[in-house]
Write an enzyme that holds these catalytic residues in place. Structure first.
Site, PDB file in Angstrom:
ATOM      1  N   TYR A   1     -15.622 -20.823  -3.452  1.00  0.00           N
ATOM      2  CA  TYR A   1     -16.083 -19.846  -4.409  1.00  0.00           C
ATOM      3  C   TYR A   1     -17.302 -20.422  -5.201  1.00  0.00           C
ATOM      4  O   TYR A   1     -16.957 -21.463  -5.870  1.00  0.00           O
ATOM      5  CB  TYR A   1     -14.881 -19.579  -5.228  1.00  0.00           C
ATOM      6  CG  TYR A   1     -13.550 -19.193  -4.517  1.00  0.00           C
ATOM      7  CD1 TYR A   1     -13.612 -18.496  -3.476  1.00  0.00           C
ATOM      8  CD2 TYR A   1     -12.385 -19.212  -5.198  1.00  0.00           C
ATOM      9  CE1 TYR A   1     -12.703 -17.753  -2.683  1.00  0.00           C
ATOM     10  CE2 TYR A   1     -11.380 -19.028  -4.515  1.00  0.00           C
ATOM     11  CZ  TYR A   1     -11.482 -18.215  -3.090  1.00  0.00           C
ATOM     12  OH  TYR A   1     -10.025 -17.653  -2.604  1.00  0.00           O
TER      13      TYR A   1
ATOM     14  N   ALA B   1      -4.150  -4.160  -4.645  1.00  0.00           N
ATOM     15  CA  ALA B   1      -4.921  -3.485  -3.731  1.00  0.00           C
ATOM     16  C   ALA B   1      -6.398  -3.127  -4.531  1.00  0.00           C
ATOM     17  O   ALA B   1      -6.903  -2.207  -4.526  1.00  0.00           O
ATOM     18  CB  ALA B   1      -4.514  -2.167  -3.134  1.00  0.00           C
TER      19      ALA B   1
ATOM     20  N   GLY C   1      -7.302  -3.158  -7.385  1.00  0.00           N
ATOM     21  CA  GLY C   1      -7.177  -2.178  -8.632  1.00  0.00           C
ATOM     22  C   GLY C   1      -6.864  -0.739  -8.093  1.00  0.00           C
ATOM     23  O   GLY C   1      -6.397   0.151  -8.907  1.00  0.00           O
ATOM     24  N   LEU C   2      -6.519  -0.273  -6.822  1.00  0.00           N
ATOM     25  CA  LEU C   2      -6.494   1.037  -6.301  1.00  0.00           C
ATOM     26  C   LEU C   2      -5.127   1.423  -6.729  1.00  0.00           C
ATOM     27  O   LEU C   2      -4.963   2.672  -6.845  1.00  0.00           O
ATOM     28  CB  LEU C   2      -6.946   1.186  -4.841  1.00  0.00           C
ATOM     29  CG  LEU C   2      -8.251   1.091  -4.339  1.00  0.00           C
ATOM     30  CD1 LEU C   2      -8.443   0.993  -2.977  1.00  0.00           C
ATOM     31  CD2 LEU C   2      -9.158   1.997  -5.014  1.00  0.00           C
ATOM     32  N   LEU C   3      -4.184   0.638  -6.919  1.00  0.00           N
ATOM     33  CA  LEU C   3      -2.839   1.037  -7.456  1.00  0.00           C
ATOM     34  C   LEU C   3      -2.530   1.065  -8.926  1.00  0.00           C
ATOM     35  O   LEU C   3      -1.511   1.467  -9.170  1.00  0.00           O
ATOM     36  CB  LEU C   3      -1.832  -0.088  -6.757  1.00  0.00           C
ATOM     37  CG  LEU C   3      -1.550  -0.012  -5.348  1.00  0.00           C
ATOM     38  CD1 LEU C   3      -0.811  -1.282  -4.701  1.00  0.00           C
ATOM     39  CD2 LEU C   3      -1.041   1.213  -4.861  1.00  0.00           C
TER      40      LEU C   3
END
Length: 298
Positions: free
Chosen positions: A51, A201, A203-205
């Site tokens: 990272y 996911a 932010g999709l959820l």
């Protein structure tokens, strides 16, 4: 805070852990956020040498140096940056792991790592050599425990059979239930802790516009987000509902959440006091979107 034992280790962690990959390149902000999380009971902080070309480890080490004995630091190795910085190559050799751990220890400002993880894995790896590297580092006191970070069932099975890993980090959410089919029961039977990442996911959820995700159509993603929203309200936010779905899976020890802001920290830690999902609610979520299977690396 309710604490859970990580596999066969002596590490006791909270249901929510801090995934440090999401930290911005701001040492002061990182220090404030990481220390507030620790003040509120978060025990495990996960980073990796990959990272930000190692700068993420530097930020974590500097932020937590004054409370090193009160928290657990996890990091990863196996992805070797090229000299020109153009990318990285997979290198699970003993020589590289020995080199990488010294660099991580320096960046983290510590003389031991609580959980050292192989950051990937393939069936072509020199398993015995890689495992021997981790075992020797453990015997030398440079690491306390070791695990792997992988979503490949075939690789996970090899480490379960051959090594003393105490944990596996894998992706798991309502939209990615692939581990249910072939990994979670195996890890639970072998008393290996699961560090679940990606619980919302990307932010999709929760709050991002629906798009196709993994093998799910845009319509399926919308249905999953709507199911999450329908079970949320005054007592539980959508993010907390999504996290509850993961935390309540019996094989999961802790959810590794990428946290950017104080508000996100509040939301994530609030899940520990929010009402659990009932069996009927879990069934409703499972029915909202089909569970996928791993198509590769079986």
């Amino acid at each position: 805070m309710n604490m859970r034992k990580l596999g066969k280790s002596e590490l006791m962690v909270s249901g929510v852990s801090f995934g440090c990959m999401s930290l911005a390149d701001d040492q002061n902000a990182a220090t404030a956020l990481l220390n507030e999380a620790a003040d509120r009971g978060v025990m495990l902080f996960d980073t990796a040498d990959l990272y930000q070309h190692g700068y993420n480890e530097e930020m974590v080490g500097k932020a937590l140096q004054d409370r090193r004995q009160q928290v657990y630091i996890a990091t990863k190795a196996g992805n070797q940056w090229r000299a020109d910085g153009s990318g990285w190559d997979w290198n699970p050799s003993k020589a590289y792991i020995f080199q990488a751990v010294e660099e991580s220890l320096r960046r983290l400002r510590t003389d031991y790592i609580d959980l050292y993880q192989l950051h990937g894995g393939t069936l072509d790896d020199p398993f015995e050599e890689t495992i021997e590297a981790f075992e020797q580092l453990q015997q030398a006191g440079k690491i306390r425990y070791y695990g792997i970070s992988s979503i490949r069932p075939n690789v996970i099975r090899e480490y379960v059979a051959r090594s003393q890993v105490v944990s596996v980090m894998l992706q798991y959410s309502l939209l990615d239930r692939r581990p249910e089919e072939c990994c979670l029961d195996l890890l639970r039977r072998n008393s290996i802790g699961v560090l679940a990442r990606g619980p919302v996911a990307n932010g999709l959820l929760v709050n991002k516009p629906a798009i196709a995700y993994l093998g799910h159509s845009q319509e399926a993603v919308t249905a999953a987000a709507q199911a999450i929203a329908s079970l949320s309200g005054e007592q539980r936010t959508p993010a907390q509902t999504a996290l509850k779905f993961v935390i309540q899976q019996p094989a999961v020890t802790t959810v590794m959440v990428g946290i950017h802001t104080k508000q996100q920290l509040d939301d994530c830690l609030g899940v520990l006091d929010a009402p659990d999902l009932s069996p009927d609610e879990i069934s409703a979520l499972q029915a909202a979107v089909p569970a996928l299977r791993y198509e590769m690396h079986r």
